[in-house]
Design a protein around this motif. Structure first.
Motif, PDB file in Angstrom:
ATOM      1  N   SER B  54       0.830  -1.205   0.000  1.00  0.00           N
ATOM      2  CA  SER B  54       0.000   0.000   0.000  1.00  0.00           C
ATOM      3  C   SER B  54       0.863   1.254   0.000  1.00  0.00           C
ATOM      4  O   SER B  54       1.993   1.237   0.497  1.00  0.00           O
ATOM      5  CB  SER B  54      -0.908  -0.048   1.244  1.00  0.00           C
ATOM      6  OG  SER B  54      -1.932   0.912   1.179  1.00  0.00           O
ATOM      7  N   PRO B  55       0.335   2.336  -0.559  1.00  0.00           N
ATOM      8  CA  PRO B  55       1.094   3.597  -0.578  1.00  0.00           C
ATOM      9  C   PRO B  55       1.175   4.210   0.813  1.00  0.00           C
ATOM     10  O   PRO B  55       0.210   4.165   1.566  1.00  0.00           O
ATOM     11  CB  PRO B  55       0.263   4.487  -1.504  1.00  0.00           C
ATOM     12  CG  PRO B  55      -1.136   3.962  -1.363  1.00  0.00           C
ATOM     13  CD  PRO B  55      -0.983   2.477  -1.196  1.00  0.00           C
ATOM     14  N   ASP B  56       2.341   4.783   1.121  1.00  0.00           N
ATOM     15  CA  ASP B  56       2.489   5.539   2.364  1.00  0.00           C
ATOM     16  C   ASP B  56       2.613   7.012   2.024  1.00  0.00           C
ATOM     17  O   ASP B  56       3.420   7.396   1.178  1.00  0.00           O
ATOM     18  CB  ASP B  56       3.729   5.072   3.139  1.00  0.00           C
ATOM     19  CG  ASP B  56       3.563   3.655   3.666  1.00  0.00           C
ATOM     20  OD1 ASP B  56       2.408   3.246   3.880  1.00  0.00           O
ATOM     21  OD2 ASP B  56       4.574   2.962   3.856  1.00  0.00           O
ATOM     22  N   THR B  57       1.819   7.822   2.740  1.00  0.00           N
ATOM     23  CA  THR B  57       1.908   9.273   2.539  1.00  0.00           C
ATOM     24  C   THR B  57       2.473   9.962   3.769  1.00  0.00           C
ATOM     25  O   THR B  57       2.882  11.116   3.709  1.00  0.00           O
ATOM     26  CB  THR B  57       0.527   9.870   2.218  1.00  0.00           C
ATOM     27  OG1 THR B  57      -0.341   9.660   3.344  1.00  0.00           O
ATOM     28  CG2 THR B  57      -0.083   9.218   0.980  1.00  0.00           C
ATOM     29  N   GLY B  58       2.500   9.266   4.888  1.00  0.00           N
ATOM     30  CA  GLY B  58       3.054   9.824   6.123  1.00  0.00           C
ATOM     31  C   GLY B  58       3.300   8.694   7.099  1.00  0.00           C
ATOM     32  O   GLY B  58       2.636   7.653   7.029  1.00  0.00           O
ATOM     33  N   ILE B  59       4.282   8.888   7.995  1.00  0.00           N
ATOM     34  CA  ILE B  59       4.613   7.786   8.905  1.00  0.00           C
ATOM     35  C   ILE B  59       4.642   8.225  10.352  1.00  0.00           C
ATOM     36  O   ILE B  59       5.011   7.461  11.229  1.00  0.00           O
ATOM     37  CB  ILE B  59       5.947   7.116   8.510  1.00  0.00           C
ATOM     38  CG1 ILE B  59       7.061   8.166   8.362  1.00  0.00           C
ATOM     39  CG2 ILE B  59       5.785   6.330   7.223  1.00  0.00           C
ATOM     40  CD1 ILE B  59       8.419   7.567   8.039  1.00  0.00           C
ATOM     41  N   GLU B  60       4.262   9.468  10.608  1.00  0.00           N
ATOM     42  CA  GLU B  60       4.198   9.948  11.991  1.00  0.00           C
ATOM     43  C   GLU B  60       2.795  10.452  12.255  1.00  0.00           C
ATOM     44  O   GLU B  60       2.125  10.934  11.346  1.00  0.00           O
ATOM     45  CB  GLU B  60       5.191  11.105  12.215  1.00  0.00           C
ATOM     46  CG  GLU B  60       6.649  10.750  11.972  1.00  0.00           C
ATOM     47  CD  GLU B  60       7.197   9.722  12.933  1.00  0.00           C
ATOM     48  OE1 GLU B  60       6.634   9.576  14.041  1.00  0.00           O
ATOM     49  OE2 GLU B  60       8.170   9.037  12.573  1.00  0.00           O
ATOM     50  N   GLY B  61       2.372  10.392  13.499  1.00  0.00           N
ATOM     51  CA  GLY B  61       1.080  10.973  13.860  1.00  0.00           C
ATOM     52  C   GLY B  61      -0.021   9.941  13.876  1.00  0.00           C
ATOM     53  O   GLY B  61       0.002   8.951  13.133  1.00  0.00           O
ATOM     54  N   TRP B  62      -1.016  10.196  14.723  1.00  0.00           N
ATOM     55  CA  TRP B  62      -2.074   9.222  14.984  1.00  0.00           C
ATOM     56  C   TRP B  62      -2.817   8.840  13.713  1.00  0.00           C
ATOM     57  O   TRP B  62      -3.093   7.666  13.476  1.00  0.00           O
ATOM     58  CB  TRP B  62      -3.035   9.821  16.023  1.00  0.00           C
ATOM     59  CG  TRP B  62      -4.020   8.852  16.563  1.00  0.00           C
ATOM     60  CD1 TRP B  62      -3.740   7.674  17.189  1.00  0.00           C
ATOM     61  CD2 TRP B  62      -5.443   8.970  16.529  1.00  0.00           C
ATOM     62  NE1 TRP B  62      -4.903   7.057  17.563  1.00  0.00           N
ATOM     63  CE2 TRP B  62      -5.963   7.823  17.174  1.00  0.00           C
ATOM     64  CE3 TRP B  62      -6.317   9.937  16.035  1.00  0.00           C
ATOM     65  CZ2 TRP B  62      -7.326   7.620  17.324  1.00  0.00           C
ATOM     66  CZ3 TRP B  62      -7.683   9.730  16.190  1.00  0.00           C
ATOM     67  CH2 TRP B  62      -8.178   8.582  16.824  1.00  0.00           C
ATOM     68  N   ASP B  63      -3.128   9.847  12.883  1.00  0.00           N
ATOM     69  CA  ASP B  63      -3.931   9.564  11.694  1.00  0.00           C
ATOM     70  C   ASP B  63      -3.128   8.927  10.566  1.00  0.00           C
ATOM     71  O   ASP B  63      -3.657   8.698   9.477  1.00  0.00           O
ATOM     72  CB  ASP B  63      -4.642  10.840  11.222  1.00  0.00           C
ATOM     73  CG  ASP B  63      -5.924  11.089  12.028  1.00  0.00           C
ATOM     74  OD1 ASP B  63      -6.494  10.105  12.528  1.00  0.00           O
ATOM     75  OD2 ASP B  63      -6.322  12.250  12.163  1.00  0.00           O
ATOM     76  N   TYR B  70      -5.971  10.381   3.437  1.00  0.00           N
ATOM     77  CA  TYR B  70      -6.537  10.894   2.189  1.00  0.00           C
ATOM     78  C   TYR B  70      -6.263  12.376   1.987  1.00  0.00           C
ATOM     79  O   TYR B  70      -6.313  12.883   0.868  1.00  0.00           O
ATOM     80  CB  TYR B  70      -8.039  10.628   2.163  1.00  0.00           C
ATOM     81  CG  TYR B  70      -8.624  10.610   0.767  1.00  0.00           C
ATOM     82  CD1 TYR B  70      -8.461   9.492  -0.052  1.00  0.00           C
ATOM     83  CD2 TYR B  70      -9.311  11.703   0.249  1.00  0.00           C
ATOM     84  CE1 TYR B  70      -8.974   9.464  -1.344  1.00  0.00           C
ATOM     85  CE2 TYR B  70      -9.837  11.691  -1.042  1.00  0.00           C
ATOM     86  CZ  TYR B  70      -9.658  10.566  -1.831  1.00  0.00           C
ATOM     87  OH  TYR B  70     -10.173  10.538  -3.098  1.00  0.00           O
ATOM     88  N   SER B  71      -5.958  13.068   3.047  1.00  0.00           N
ATOM     89  CA  SER B  71      -5.710  14.513   2.941  1.00  0.00           C
ATOM     90  C   SER B  71      -4.355  14.825   2.313  1.00  0.00           C
ATOM     91  O   SER B  71      -4.087  15.970   1.962  1.00  0.00           O
ATOM     92  CB  SER B  71      -5.786  15.143   4.330  1.00  0.00           C
ATOM     93  OG  SER B  71      -4.809  14.552   5.174  1.00  0.00           O
ATOM     94  N   ASP B  72      -3.485  13.833   2.194  1.00  0.00           N
ATOM     95  CA  ASP B  72      -2.140  14.100   1.678  1.00  0.00           C
ATOM     96  C   ASP B  72      -2.122  14.193   0.147  1.00  0.00           C
ATOM     97  O   ASP B  72      -2.959  13.597  -0.519  1.00  0.00           O
ATOM     98  CB  ASP B  72      -1.168  13.008   2.124  1.00  0.00           C
ATOM     99  CG  ASP B  72      -0.876  13.088   3.617  1.00  0.00           C
ATOM    100  OD1 ASP B  72      -0.850  14.219   4.144  1.00  0.00           O
ATOM    101  OD2 ASP B  72      -0.680  12.037   4.236  1.00  0.00           O
ATOM    102  N   ALA B  73      -1.131  14.920  -0.350  1.00  0.00           N
ATOM    103  CA  ALA B  73      -1.035  15.140  -1.793  1.00  0.00           C
ATOM    104  C   ALA B  73       0.225  14.532  -2.390  1.00  0.00           C
ATOM    105  O   ALA B  73       0.493  14.688  -3.575  1.00  0.00           O
ATOM    106  CB  ALA B  73      -1.073  16.642  -2.071  1.00  0.00           C
ATOM    107  N   SER B  74       1.015  13.863  -1.557  1.00  0.00           N
ATOM    108  CA  SER B  74       2.217  13.218  -2.108  1.00  0.00           C
ATOM    109  C   SER B  74       2.413  11.858  -1.467  1.00  0.00           C
ATOM    110  O   SER B  74       1.988  11.613  -0.339  1.00  0.00           O
ATOM    111  CB  SER B  74       3.459  14.098  -1.910  1.00  0.00           C
ATOM    112  OG  SER B  74       3.747  14.266  -0.543  1.00  0.00           O
ATOM    113  N   ILE B  75       3.077  10.990  -2.209  1.00  0.00           N
ATOM    114  CA  ILE B  75       3.301   9.597  -1.790  1.00  0.00           C
ATOM    115  C   ILE B  75       4.783   9.363  -1.603  1.00  0.00           C
ATOM    116  O   ILE B  75       5.601   9.795  -2.410  1.00  0.00           O
ATOM    117  CB  ILE B  75       2.701   8.645  -2.872  1.00  0.00           C
ATOM    118  CG1 ILE B  75       1.182   8.542  -2.665  1.00  0.00           C
ATOM    119  CG2 ILE B  75       3.353   7.265  -2.837  1.00  0.00           C
ATOM    120  CD1 ILE B  75       0.465   7.733  -3.726  1.00  0.00           C
TER     121      ILE B  75
END
Lengths: 746, 746
Positions: B54-63, B70-75
């Motif tokens: 699966s794509p990761d857009t962020g690796i820190e933070g609860w969400d 879904y709020s992210d714009a980069s992978i």
């Protein structure tokens, strides 16, 4: 009759052995370096032991890299592994702490020791000598004593009368190290087994252990994430496992009742930890283990002896002691160990050594081993070769079997080339050459050989580029020497050429080595004083690193404009006052810009020999020894660095020093004692005598070797290792006439 | 002729298999829950697969617990393991990212994707359905497609024309997880092997892998601590190992050239990763793997079908999909796995399952498995029993084979007691009983049984005491039922008594459960609204937890003062507006004090059935389904929690729900569809039909089972599992007369 006779002889021998006076161990002050920034630990260990059983007073912060700092007033407990004098922290595995009363499973803050299991203590009630440590824990009125075998820590706690006498086991505890998984499991009523896995400086470390109590405990409790529970009703409460695991056992004790606790450890398995304990400590009393540890250290110290029992002698013996703490055995009694790729390996007929602080120790510590410990030296080098075979290149800074890639260069190459030059037996030189060549060819972290091949130096988009260029040039000279001697002419030519790459980063205009980009342009805003830890320089500046050409001092001299110009530049190093050009924690012990507290400076005072200014070598060595080494907790001018700070002193106090270890020469300095003896492995001795009468007698008038006046400023390793007498005639003023007659270069 | 015929039949069969319409997978929206706080991932996996690619857009933070929001714009890239909907983050192992141009080895910030290897993307160019994910990477003009087998991720990258087409391999990357040791080693020109060890939520996790490229790469480079080097001249540059390891391969690609990358993983060894890949994906094209994944999901989804393709149907199928992502296979094709004590184990004839979010999933997810997936259910329970045999108690929250001790109670007990009640085949019930009894006897983390035995409740010096008292009481009822049925009368009496301990913390004066100290005094300053995550309550407050007596609703009713008083109190729960009494991230989806976004509330709406207020059950269920489940990225009201949030919906949409799963009853609710079919493992179907005409038809007029009007408000599991037709007659106004005639309790 025969039986009785045999027994009698046995008794006599035993008695004789016990009766041997233990003198030298009492000259050692293990607290030297526990204050200031020495980063040493005061606890109990054997030479090169796997176990270093020592009190921890703090586990965070630079000055707690070994877990103990003399400025602290409370102790968290006693853990089984420690580093000696490093600039990074790790280990501190498997902490035990005896307490009284309610069980607490957090150590508590230094400011509020009551809130945790910490106990206050006084240095007045604390004693240590090699193989033994003792402290009285004020808060619990418990006397704690520690000793060790190679792989087993032995604790003896003398309790007060109490129905609530505890021993806490803290597996979260570790020095600048995060426990990632731990397990505690009770086996019967006097044994606990488990493991602690962690990540810190060593990326991945496993310590398996068995704890055996001399008396069955009444109950056993465990804590996960600091929730403590007695497992009163349930023996199976014995097993817990997560990142934060602690436990406690409880005893009822009479007044002054002693409980002995043996803790065997292993990097491989619980079974091995048990096997280690059984092989080394089973059935032995605390005093028997202690007696053996003391005897081993006495023997070790007797290899390098000096006259008297002055503070200076104590500094010397403590330096010998500190030189023999690392590297450390990292294989079990059955020869199993965990290799750098995290796979189980097997060694035969020798231990596997790890904890190689090679950037430091290649300078004087390994040379010291080659002088008095060639067997250990060959075993260490064989361990490096095993690392190479499994990993692809020689160890850089290996810790508990893991490559940490700390520091630069690959100075296992120097250690191997030195051993080759000095003909240390027991090494497969074909494999050794393969290893040094591969480690000098295959690009790896901090060793971008393809960049050097392309540019002639490491360009400054690569961090630590100036220092790396210089240190690899030195390593290349080492490889070249082996290549030449072994008939690899093409390799010789390649590496000897690359060993000259120091010239490519010397800026004749400013007179310093300097950082260059890929276009060959110097980095702007040059400041020779500017210290960096990982900038263009590695823990140093241009003042210090400009002298890092130990393999080609003639070339260095000619590069800087000849002998006279070199002397002027050396004077500038020692005499230029420091301004506000930044500071680096590791770089301390300054004389002008010279920094004795860090290794890149260590050879520089001896370089005066090469420009006919022998008197300045003597003057600065005298100043360094007088001011940078003291019989006090803060008696070291910087990190002890696994022996190097001390080994520098051992050699310098003897009166000679290996400026380029792989060259097989010792530069002459100035002896600190009227008499010193090196017990050589061939049974002979090398004696250094001087007629020094007082502290001002630090200039050398004349030096004789075996009665013949020397006309040179160096000794060969062969001269020293064959035994003999080196005699210094001392005087109070520089004897200009002396060094006119003497030459440094052959 | 015969041969031709055979071939023809084979062709027909194949063609027929390929031609089967894939309809249901296109009803699933894998993006539901990827926005808001759902914490789902949109990537490719099989039911219960080891790989979630699966794509990761962020690796820190609860969400970013699943690595994607879904709020992210980069992978950042595509990693191989992900958690579905958890409130803590972990995994994200072995990230691959295709790029063009200079190699960058850090992902870069979301704000400045240009500075790293991240690529911007648009949701317009992103698609997913079960077993498949696709996205166009704007910065590199690369189309990325993902699919998976059970243990192998398969990537297909369509490159532009370039001589600098790269695939980055980032082993530091991980979701809320720290890499502790990683290794990369090149084997020839199209294979890379290695491992990633890490610590995070799972204390210790190892992922071994093999990466195979469909085309040989031109060069391979590695980075330690983000220094990148091409290993141009040296094939041995292939091996690096430390905590921060990254690598890259380079290709020259034609316009639209596709490169397929297969990544086999294993928790045990590199050899096993290779064996997994070979067994599952060797010789298969991307489309073949994708086709098989789609077919498996189509079959899985066909077990629970509803009419139409409305948003409501899409919500339903997505909920079925999300219910079948976890737990996950954690053993290799050869049956090897790593047990909770970090030792290699071997399983036979079934996979080993891990990632049990039992505090969540015992409620409705495991009941769903028992209904349509009894074989998987028995394999999951057998895996729990293996965990018990190695560890000493049943899993609480096991992740990648490790016990994490997250959440409270030990709800594997409920899952096992439920399976026992429902007579699920393939389980050793003697061992199972031993396991539930041991797990209910041996004090362990969050389960202080000796305190409950002593006080009758968990006193409030133990955190989460109120919730633990209640949840253990429920587990105790489960053990008691098994004990009774298996003839362990003494155990039955002990556990049925302890299952009543909820009564000991109910304060009749305030009308809520409440925290008590060891002296039996209530904690002062009581506020029933006060939410805590780990205070006296676990992710909840007294409003919510006062209803946690699913095993003794009659006792609960009588404790609170009878049916009428209970209805008033239920009204208060749904109608009392929240004030400023704190917030807990996990507790969301409020209706008054009811919080559908977290599990402790999940059964409460159904409790109206027990006080004759069936209409309120219907009204609130209608409200919850309408407002808390939407076909949109933020369509979940809280964490998806490994299936529970979705499984609640699946049951509730069918029209019944297991308030106490181990009781074997389903409380009747209100169906969402005119027709729904449960395909039962015995080949029969259980059909739910309703005459609902519009959205306002949510009150139930009459319920018939197999044509016979029901006079009760529940179904038995036996009735459902034997197949049949459940028919709801709906109306727009509460039908008072209906529930007068119907009873909840037998």
């Amino acid at each position: 009759m025969k039986k009785v006779s045999n027994f009698f002889i046995f008794f006599l021998c035993t008695h004789f052995a016990l009766a041997q006076p233990l003198e030298l161990i009492h000259q050692v002050n293990p607290f030297i370096g526990t204050g200031g920034h020495g980063h040493t630990y005061p606890g109990a260990t054997l030479p090169f032991g796997m176990v270093q059983l020592s009190p921890d007073t703090g586990i965070e912060g630079w000055d707690w890299s070994s877990g103990y700092h003399y400025s602290d007033a409370s102790i968290m407990g006693f853990s089984h592994t420690h580093l000696s004098g490093t600039g990074l922290g790790d280990l501190g595995d498997v902490l035990l702490m005896p307490t009284i009363g309610e069980v607490k499973v957090v150590a508590g803050d230094k400011d509020q020791p009551d809130q945790g299991y910490r106990s206050r203590f006084s240095h007045d009630n604390e004693n240590a000598h090699p193989g033994y440590y003792q402290v009285f824990l004020d808060d619990y009125q418990i006397n704690a004593e520690l000793t060790a075998t190679l792989r087993t820590g032995v604790h003896r706690y003398t309790f007060p009368q109490s129905n609530e006498s505890n021993i806490i086991i803290d597996l979260k505890h570790g020095i600048r190290d995060k426990a990632t998984k731990a397990s505690l499991e009770v086996q019967g009523s006097n044994r606990i087994v488990g493991y602690r896995k962690s990540t810190g400086w060593a990326d991945l470390q496993s310590v398996y252990f068995v704890i055996e109590f001399s008396k069955p405990f009444e109950k056993f409790g465990t804590a996960i994430d600091d929730h403590f529970f007695w497992g009163v009703n349930n023996p199976r409460n014995g097993h817990v496992g997560t990142a934060n695991v602690k436990g406690a056992v409880r005893f009822s004790t009479q007044k002054n009742e002693q409980i002995t606790v043996k803790v065997g450890i292993s990097p491989v398995s619980i079974d091995n930890a048990i096997e280690n304990l059984n092989a080394e400590a089973k059935g032995k009393t605390f005093d028997q283990v202690k007696g053996r540890a003391e005897r081993l250290w006495e023997d070790q110290l007797s290899k390098l002896t000096v006259t008297g029992n002055s503070d200076e002698a104590k500094i010397f013996y403590s330096a010998v002691y500190h030189s023999m703490l690392a590297p450390n055995v990292n294989s079990d009694v059955n020869g199993q160990y965990i290799g750098p790729k995290d796979q189980q390996q097997q060694v035969k007929d020798q231990p596997y050594f790890s904890t190689f602080s090679l950037w430091d120790t290649y300078r004087a510590t390994h040379p010291l081993f080659n002088l008095v410990e060639p067997k250990a030296s060959s075993e260490m080098i064989n361990s490096m070769l095993m690392h190479y075979q499994q990993w692809g290149y020689l160890p850089i800074w290996s810790l508990w079997g893991q490559e940490t890639h700390v520091m630069i260069g690959n100075h296992a190459i120097s250690v191997i080339a030195e051993a080759f030059q000095k003909d240390i037996p027991g090494i497969d030189w074909k494999l050794a050459y393969e290893a040094v060549k591969a480690s000098s060819s295959m690009d790896h972290y901090h060793s971008p050989f393809s960049l050097i091949d392309q540019y002639g130096y490491v360009p400054n988009d690569y961090r630590e580029n100036v220092s790396i260029t210089l240190e690899i040039a030195y390593n290349d000279w080492c490889v070249a020497q082996m290549a030449k001697a072994m008939g690899h002419q093409q390799d010789y030519e390649y590496f000897i050429k690359r060993s000259k790459s120091y010239e490519n980063i010397y800026d004749h205009e400013v007179g310093f080595v300097r950082s260059k980009n890929r276009k060959g342009e110097w980095r702007e805003n040059f400041d020779p004083e500017a210290l960096t830890r990982i900038g263009d320089f590695t823990e140093g500046n241009a003042y210090q690193y400009s002298w890092f050409v130990p393999h080609d001092v003639k070339g260095l001299q000619s590069m800087v404009g000849g002998a006279s110009q070199m002397e002027t530049k050396l004077d500038a190093l020692f005499q230029t006052e420091r301004t506000d050009a930044g500071s680096v924690a590791d770089v301390t012990g300054f004389i002008g810009q010279y920094a004795h507290g860090n290794e890149p400076s260590h050879h520089i005072a001896y370089l005066y020999n090469t420009v006919g200014a022998y008197d300045k070598t003597q003057r600065y060595l005298n100043q360094i020894c007088n001011t940078m080494y003291r019989n006090a907790p803060d008696g070291l001018s910087g990190n002890e660095d696994c022996g190097q700070m001390s080994s520098w002193y051992v050699f310098s106090a003897l009166g000679f020093y290996p400026v380029n270890p792989a060259e097989g020469l010792y530069y002459l300095g100035v002896p600190r004692f009227n008499q010193a003896t090196v017990k050589l492995p061939n049974g002979k001795t090398f004696e250094v005598i001087s007629d020094k009468k007082d502290a001002d007698d630090f200039y050398v008038k004349r030096v004789s070797l075996n009665g013949k006046v020397l006309d040179r400023l160096y000794l060969t390793h062969q001269e020293v290792s064959e035994g003999g007498v080196l005699e210094f005639k001392m005087c109070k003023k520089p004897k200009k006439s002396a060094y006119k007659e003497m030459a440094m270069f052959q």
